[in-house]
Design a protein around this motif. Structure first.
Motif, PDB file in Angstrom:
ATOM      1  N   ALA A  94       0.455   9.602   0.411  1.00 49.01           N
ATOM      2  CA  ALA A  94       0.618   8.800  -0.543  1.00 49.01           C
ATOM      3  C   ALA A  94       0.276   7.550  -0.685  1.00 49.01           C
ATOM      4  O   ALA A  94       0.440   6.721  -1.481  1.00 49.01           O
ATOM      5  N   LEU A  95       0.069   6.971   0.626  1.00 50.63           N
ATOM      6  CA  LEU A  95      -0.401   5.600   0.884  1.00 50.63           C
ATOM      7  C   LEU A  95      -1.585   5.240   0.052  1.00 50.63           C
ATOM      8  O   LEU A  95      -2.429   5.969   0.159  1.00 50.63           O
ATOM      9  N   ILE A  96      -1.501   4.012  -0.341  1.00 50.36           N
ATOM     10  CA  ILE A  96      -2.765   3.218  -0.929  1.00 50.36           C
ATOM     11  C   ILE A  96      -3.379   2.813   0.063  1.00 50.36           C
ATOM     12  O   ILE A  96      -3.244   1.874   0.679  1.00 50.36           O
ATOM     13  N   PRO A  97      -4.813   3.162   0.308  1.00 47.68           N
ATOM     14  CA  PRO A  97      -5.821   2.895   1.406  1.00 47.68           C
ATOM     15  C   PRO A  97      -6.114   1.309   1.188  1.00 47.68           C
ATOM     16  O   PRO A  97      -6.036   0.725   2.421  1.00 47.68           O
ATOM     17  N   THR A  98      -6.246   0.779   0.191  1.00 46.82           N
ATOM     18  CA  THR A  98      -6.512  -0.735   0.312  1.00 46.82           C
ATOM     19  C   THR A  98      -5.388  -1.614   0.765  1.00 46.82           C
ATOM     20  O   THR A  98      -5.764  -2.858   0.840  1.00 46.82           O
ATOM     21  N   TYR A 150       2.586   2.483  -1.885  1.00 40.21           N
ATOM     22  CA  TYR A 150       2.433   3.807  -2.486  1.00 40.21           C
ATOM     23  C   TYR A 150       2.108   3.610  -4.096  1.00 40.21           C
ATOM     24  O   TYR A 150       2.022   4.559  -4.774  1.00 40.21           O
ATOM     25  N   THR A 151       2.323   2.274  -4.596  1.00 42.32           N
ATOM     26  CA  THR A 151       2.077   2.123  -5.713  1.00 42.32           C
ATOM     27  C   THR A 151       1.791   0.608  -6.176  1.00 42.32           C
ATOM     28  O   THR A 151       2.411  -0.299  -5.088  1.00 42.32           O
ATOM     29  N   THR A 162       8.103   8.263   0.909  1.00 42.31           N
ATOM     30  CA  THR A 162       6.431   8.686   1.062  1.00 42.31           C
ATOM     31  C   THR A 162       6.018   7.567   1.814  1.00 42.31           C
ATOM     32  O   THR A 162       4.837   7.468   2.340  1.00 42.31           O
ATOM     33  N   LEU A 163       6.786   6.407   2.238  1.00 38.95           N
ATOM     34  CA  LEU A 163       6.273   5.606   3.129  1.00 38.95           C
ATOM     35  C   LEU A 163       6.554   5.863   4.627  1.00 38.95           C
ATOM     36  O   LEU A 163       7.722   5.437   4.981  1.00 38.95           O
ATOM     37  N   TRP A 164       5.641   6.495   5.232  1.00 37.22           N
ATOM     38  CA  TRP A 164       5.899   6.808   6.457  1.00 37.22           C
ATOM     39  C   TRP A 164       4.444   6.708   7.257  1.00 37.22           C
ATOM     40  O   TRP A 164       3.285   7.101   6.645  1.00 37.22           O
TER      41      TRP A 164
END
Length: 752
Positions: A94-98, A150-151, A162-164
């Motif tokens: 769920a992590l945002i790559p950028t 994640y957002t 989801t932050l892991w």
């Protein structure tokens, strides 16, 4: 002419052959030197972790900013030529790559930023991070900082699951180091033989002449216990080299008349002498020579090294005068918890900074303690702890608390009050932050939760406080600390224990370490000790030095034929000494005996008393011998046994024996292995290469003394049925006496 040419050709070919031989020899020497000069060290990540509970598995990074810290050092006699951090990790899809990445930081300098890939992979990612060696100092902190999102919405929840990111335990730090020569200067001691920044197990060879005498071995034992004291939690091992000089740093013992062969031409000395010289084997390492005119001088030189090395300097020093310290008192080992007064927790820490933590969910504050194994706290309400702590007040009442535990067992939890609730507890000292709150609590630790080695743990946890859907009022700079003036009080307890108990020996060297200088200890070696016997003796003494924090300056070394040295003393028997001299008759008291001629093993009737268990009372071991077996078998096996001394009652005998020399070393490795040492207990421990099996079999005995009434009630408490019968009998007797008195009074009234 033809003969001359033939002779000339022969000489030429001989010269070429000799040159080739010399060349190969030089190449071999150069290769050996290179192997010594350069080496590659791999540090598994869990060995560098500041979290002592992390012995493997996955390292977890959580929240929008999570941090993992690792520590490593660089030796004084080594230069790091190349360093690579092999990082293997997995991450949330769920992590945002950028906007999500992991920072690799060394000593507050960013080494690399690892971006989260755009394409998610279910397999762990592997990244090799080169490290600039110019950033490496004698002590280093390597940090992994996780930045996760994640957002892009401003309502992002920092506690979202989801932050892991998980760092794999197979990650490691690879260092290519080159050994550099040090000056022959005694002022560098204990380096290079022990380096404070080296976290690996200490290994220092001891070089002795063939057939070393007992006084020479005793001097070597003093030095090994000193080095073991310095090594402390790292562990230590001291290989014995008889008339051989190994590559690397080593310590050599010699007199003017008895010395290793390589010192044959070394000048004689005029007294106890310490000298540092270059190792002739590799030309770069250092040898520490402990020299003397005779064996008495060796002991003086060893004592001066163990007790006063800080005053040494230059390549050579002669001891002109030595005044020994007074004999130590019982239970006064520097690393043991004092029993004559309350002890401040600050006294048990290397630095007060280790009592302070930062962040919402910091690692626990740990206080390590060594407690005399025979402290008797029967029927005690608990060991009192006066706990003082300070913390940044949470925004409001919630799930913020301090959890206190000992040896991973909960003792008590305290809710942390908010600033609105605790105005009266604010610290008013002008030198301290007025935003901190203080608290003080009286805590009782149940005695049954305390062992020989204990760890008090204090874990602060601060809850994130949510005011609304898109508002987060978490405090940025959160601090907490345990006040160094907090105390634990073990004073006033008697000393009493049931023996044998090999756990006390493996964990704390007890009963030998009752006196930190081992003044009531005799170590018995075989008549002709092997290199493995000597190594075992040196390593055991090193462990005891680590246990007490003091070198073994007053122990006695003896042979099996020296019966006077066995009386009224605790005795440690090494190797085959149990099969020699007067000690042969002691084998009848041992629950197990091993040797080249076979293995004699006894078994207890059963592990617990079923009658006690059925009644609901504490289980009671039954050590009576039920069977006896004798084997002839191969393979490696060492046996550690404990029993009461046949020479003096209430004195302890510990015997370390093995089927062969290499198996003795297995026992030393087990005592240094945290995963195995806890399995050593009872009266006999069978030590295999990767396993320990222990039993309590044979007679038990008591050491120590109890107060008068405790000495009566404690044995009775072990026999509840007898106690019940005595209570009934006492009730009948009292009732009969009362009845007789009342009958007498009634008879008098009738007569009147």
């Amino acid at each position: 002419m033809k003969k001359s040419l033939t002779a000339l050709l022969f000489v030429f070919l001989s010269s070429v052959t000799h040159a080739a031989t010399v060349s190969r020899s030089a190449s071999s020497t150069q290769a050996e030197s290179t192997s010594i000069r350069e080496s590659v060290i791999h540090y598994p990540l869990y060995k560098l972790s500041e979290d002592e509970d992390q012995t493997g598995g996955v390292f977890k990074l959580r929240s929008t900013e999570g941090t993992l810290n690792f520590a490593f050092g660089a030796r004084m006699d080594q230069v790091v030529e190349n360093a690579v951090f092999h990082l293997r990790f997995n991450y949330s899809p769920a992590l945002i790559p950028t906007e999500s990445h992991i920072k690799v930081v060394l000593n507050n300098e960013v080494v690399k930023v690892i971006s989260i890939p755009k394409e998610y992979s279910s397999t762990p990612l592997s990244v090799d991070v080169p490290i600039d060696t110019r950033l490496i100092t004698d002590y280093n902190r390597l940090s992994l900082v996780f930045i996760g999102h994640y957002t892009n919405d401003q309502c992002e929840d920092p506690l979202n699951t989801t932050l892991w990111a998980d760092v794999d335990s197979s990650s490691d730090l690879e260092l290519k180091v080159a050994q550099v020569p040090m000056k022959n200067d005694l002022g560098t001691l204990p380096a290079p033989f022990f380096d404070l920044h080296d976290i690996s197990r200490l290994k220092v060879p001891f070089v002795l002449p063939n057939g070393p005498s007992l006084p020479m071995l005793q001097a070597a034992g003093i030095v090994s216990s000193w080095l073991g004291k310095l090594a402390d939690w790292r562990g230590s091992v001291f290989p014995a080299m008889l008339d051989q000089v190994p590559s690397g740093n080593a310590i050599v013992f010699a007199t003017n008349t008895v010395r290793p062969g390589f010192l044959h031409d070394h000048p004689n000395v005029n007294g106890p002498t310490l000298e540092m010289m270059t190792n002739p084997t590799d030309g770069i390492s250092r040898l520490l020579l402990v020299l003397g005119r005779d064996e008495k001088d060796l002991r003086v030189a060893a004592l001066s090294l163990a007790l006063g090395h800080s005053a040494l300097s230059g390549p050579i020093a002669t001891v002109s005068e030595l005044k020994e310290e007074d004999p130590r008192k019982a239970y006064d080992a520097p690393r043991w918890l004092r029993l004559d007064r309350p002890v401040k927790l600050g006294e048990l820490m290397d630095s007060p900074d280790k009592l302070q933590v930062f962040g919402h969910a910091p690692l626990p504050i740990r206080v390590h303690m060594r407690v005399a194994p025979d402290v008797f706290a029967w029927r005690s309400v608990g060991v009192p702890v006066e706990l003082k702590y300070r913390y940044t007040p949470p925004y409001a009442v919630g799930e913020s608390r301090l959890v206190m535990s000992i040896n991973h067992q909960l003792v008590q939890a305290f809710n942390l009050k908010s600033s609105n609730e605790a105005e009266d507890q604010k610290i008013r000292l002008p030198l301290m932050d007025n935003a901190l709150l203080s608290a003080k609590d009286q805590v009782l630790i149940p005695p049954y939760k305390m062992w020989s080695r204990d760890t008090l743990s204090f874990r602060f946890g601060f809850a994130h406080h949510k005011v609304g859907l898109c508002r987060d009022t978490q405090v940025g700079d959160i601090r907490a600390m345990i006040d160094p003036d907090s105390t634990i009080d073990l004073s006033g307890y008697p000393h009493y224990a049931e023996m044998p108990n090999l756990s006390s020996f493996a964990m704390l060297g007890f009963p030998f370490t009752k006196f930190a200088d081992l003044q009531e200890t005799t170590v018995v070696l075989p008549t002709q000790p092997s290199a493995e016997d000597i190594e075992s003796m040196l390593t055991v003494l090193g462990h005891m030095g680590a246990d007490t924090g003091y070198p073994a300056t007053r122990y006695q070394l003896a042979l099996p034929s020296d019966t006077a040295a066995l009386k009224d003393r605790d005795v440690l028997i090494i190797g085959k000494a149990i099969q020699e001299g007067e000690l042969q008759s002691w084998k009848d008291h041992m629950p197990a005996v091993v040797g080249n001629d076979g293995r004699l093993i006894t078994q207890p009737k059963r592990s617990v008393n079923l009658f006690y268990d059925w009644l609901g009372f504490d289980t009671k071991p039954v050590p009576d011998i039920a069977s006896l077996q004798k084997y002839v078998a191969g393979g490696q096996l060492a046996v550690l046994t404990g029993f009461e001394s046949p020479a003096t009652s209430s004195r302890s005998i510990i015997s370390l024996s093995a089927v062969d020399g290499p198996s003795l070393i297995i026992a030393m490795d087990a005592i240094d292995d945290p995963s195995l040492v806890g399995d050593i207990r009872g009266s006999v421990a069978f030590i295999h290469p990767h396993r320990v099996d222990s039993l309590l079999v044979g007679d038990t005995y008591k050491v120590g003394h109890l107060p008068f009434w405790t000495a009566i009630w404690f044995p009775l408490s072990m026999h509840p049925i007898l106690l019940m019968l005595l209570g009934i009998i006492a009730t009948i007797i009292v009732a009969a006496l009362i009845w007789k008195v009342l009958r007498s009074l009634a008879a008098k009234r009738v007569d009147e």
